[in-house]
Design a protein around this motif. Sequence first.
Motif, PDB file in Angstrom:
ATOM      1  N   HIS A   1     -43.904 -69.269  10.782  1.00 38.88           N
ATOM      2  CA  HIS A   1     -44.010 -70.684  10.430  1.00 38.88           C
ATOM      3  C   HIS A   1     -43.354 -70.923   9.089  1.00 38.88           C
ATOM      4  O   HIS A   1     -43.598 -70.197   8.131  1.00 38.88           O
ATOM      5  CB  HIS A   1     -45.489 -71.084  10.381  1.00 38.88           C
ATOM      6  N   LYS A   2     -42.509 -71.930   9.011  1.00 37.08           N
ATOM      7  CA  LYS A   2     -41.825 -72.223   7.758  1.00 37.08           C
ATOM      8  C   LYS A   2     -42.793 -72.899   6.798  1.00 37.08           C
ATOM      9  O   LYS A   2     -43.444 -73.878   7.139  1.00 37.08           O
ATOM     10  CB  LYS A   2     -40.603 -73.116   8.012  1.00 37.08           C
TER      11      LYS A   2
ATOM     12  N   SER B   1     -51.937 -77.970   5.939  1.00 35.28           N
ATOM     13  CA  SER B   1     -50.879 -77.823   6.928  1.00 35.28           C
ATOM     14  C   SER B   1     -50.833 -79.025   7.862  1.00 35.28           C
ATOM     15  O   SER B   1     -49.765 -79.539   8.187  1.00 35.28           O
ATOM     16  CB  SER B   1     -51.093 -76.530   7.729  1.00 35.28           C
TER      17      SER B   1
ATOM     18  N   SER C   1     -47.862 -81.855   8.071  1.00 37.67           N
ATOM     19  CA  SER C   1     -47.175 -82.224   9.320  1.00 37.67           C
ATOM     20  C   SER C   1     -47.296 -83.719   9.588  1.00 37.67           C
ATOM     21  O   SER C   1     -46.440 -84.313  10.243  1.00 37.67           O
ATOM     22  CB  SER C   1     -47.754 -81.426  10.488  1.00 37.67           C
TER      23      SER C   1
ATOM     24  N   ILE D   1     -41.639 -84.552   7.476  1.00 37.26           N
ATOM     25  CA  ILE D   1     -40.907 -84.094   8.648  1.00 37.26           C
ATOM     26  C   ILE D   1     -40.912 -82.570   8.705  1.00 37.26           C
ATOM     27  O   ILE D   1     -41.274 -81.895   7.742  1.00 37.26           O
ATOM     28  CB  ILE D   1     -39.457 -84.620   8.630  1.00 37.26           C
ATOM     29  N   GLU D   2     -40.495 -82.020   9.839  1.00 43.03           N
ATOM     30  CA  GLU D   2     -40.590 -80.576  10.039  1.00 43.03           C
ATOM     31  C   GLU D   2     -39.736 -79.806   9.033  1.00 43.03           C
ATOM     32  O   GLU D   2     -40.185 -78.825   8.444  1.00 43.03           O
ATOM     33  CB  GLU D   2     -40.157 -80.227  11.472  1.00 43.03           C
ATOM     34  N   GLU D   3     -38.481 -80.225   8.840  1.00 43.51           N
ATOM     35  CA  GLU D   3     -37.578 -79.522   7.925  1.00 43.51           C
ATOM     36  C   GLU D   3     -37.697 -80.129   6.523  1.00 43.51           C
ATOM     37  O   GLU D   3     -36.750 -80.712   6.004  1.00 43.51           O
ATOM     38  CB  GLU D   3     -36.132 -79.625   8.424  1.00 43.51           C
ATOM     39  N   SER D   4     -38.868 -79.979   5.926  1.00 46.61           N
ATOM     40  CA  SER D   4     -39.110 -80.643   4.646  1.00 46.61           C
ATOM     41  C   SER D   4     -39.323 -79.688   3.482  1.00 46.61           C
ATOM     42  O   SER D   4     -39.402 -80.144   2.341  1.00 46.61           O
ATOM     43  CB  SER D   4     -40.347 -81.547   4.755  1.00 46.61           C
ATOM     44  N   ARG D   5     -39.423 -78.391   3.746  1.00 49.49           N
ATOM     45  CA  ARG D   5     -39.869 -77.510   2.667  1.00 49.49           C
ATOM     46  C   ARG D   5     -38.868 -77.465   1.504  1.00 49.49           C
ATOM     47  O   ARG D   5     -39.273 -77.385   0.342  1.00 49.49           O
ATOM     48  CB  ARG D   5     -40.148 -76.099   3.181  1.00 49.49           C
TER      49      ARG D   5
ATOM     50  N   ARG E   1     -42.606 -89.048   6.548  1.00 52.66           N
ATOM     51  CA  ARG E   1     -42.551 -89.449   7.954  1.00 52.66           C
ATOM     52  C   ARG E   1     -42.550 -90.962   8.157  1.00 52.66           C
ATOM     53  O   ARG E   1     -41.943 -91.459   9.094  1.00 52.66           O
ATOM     54  CB  ARG E   1     -43.734 -88.841   8.722  1.00 52.66           C
TER      55      ARG E   1
END
Length: 380
Positions: free
Chosen positions: A6-7, A145, A149, A153-157, A239
């Motif tokens: 998990h990223k 977590s 979410s 967004i998913e690619e947010s790190r 989001r």
Amino acid sequence: MVERPHKSAALPLALAYAALIVYASLYPFADWRDQGIAPWAYLSAPWPKYWTGFDFAINVVGYVPFGFLCALAVLRTRRSASVWRAVLRASVAGAAIAFAMETLQSYLPARIPSNVDLALNTTGTVIGAVLAAGLERLGAVAHWSRARSQWFIEESRGGLVLLALWPFALLFPAAVTFGLGQVFERLEVAISEWLLDTPFIDWLPLRQFELEPLVPAVELLCVMLGALVPCLLGYLVARSVVQRAILLPLILLAGVAASALSAALSYGPSHAWAWLDLPVQVGMVAALLAGMLLLLAPRRLCAALLLAGLVLQLSLLNQAPESAYFAQTLATWEQGRFIRFHGLAQWLGWAWPFAVLAYVVAALSRRSRGGAAPAGGAGH
């Protein structure tokens, strides 16, 4: 079935903090020499004659975030990992880096390796790791977590890491408030010094214009752009419009708090708000209004405006010299016990805008290739 990692933002933050530890432990990276003794001889050294409560506390507290982030990275990237395994891995990582730093200090004349420091650093790592494990047991990590979410967004790190680093980048005093990335003049001088007395000095192009100080209107624009850029970065990873509306004041308040702390550390607590003059106030209000107007803007538009604003601010800042007053004031900066962190904050302030440029360009490129670029508003 192979577990899919998990990223998590904890891993890049742990790596960034490890870099901070290396910098703080080995600064000033000069005059390395061999003393003729084993580099680990400090392990059997007697109790140090001179120590203070501050020294003990800073050696423990300095490693707590590292232990916390390492354990959190294990828990979030390996869902099946137990909390005790996460604590063990984080503790081993902290002990290893502390041992490496103390051992390398044996070769630096300005540093004194210490077995007490090693024990305190390891203790701080264990405390941080246990804290992360406790939060995991209480469900706080899982709650974060889920909240992440829901909020991002998913690619947010990558964006979250950059947002987390922005207040730290502001700790080094800037000639213009929120004016990060003013490197042209320093870079020009540094390259000239490197190439001096070499044939390559003739290759250095001569600047065709003199750097002119910023007029108040341009300074105001730079302040506005400097405050707006991290807000737009938050818009890229949020989001929905609701999350954007909450992030906007929080990001601006973080910038104000970091700037006040920087001024207090640099010039004394009585000057903590000296930087908040009329152009800065107007620039911040303009950034707030612009952020409110862009709450409904699509992510692609926010990304385009972020890139344009950042390039414009860097262009304006790097066509102006640092004022003589600022340079003189900075030369007398007394940082006390935080001297080793000053250089890192300075480099972070120089590099942060360029890291944001790279991140946004890479994100746009990745979305274009994947065909998943959001064309609608924040919620799309």
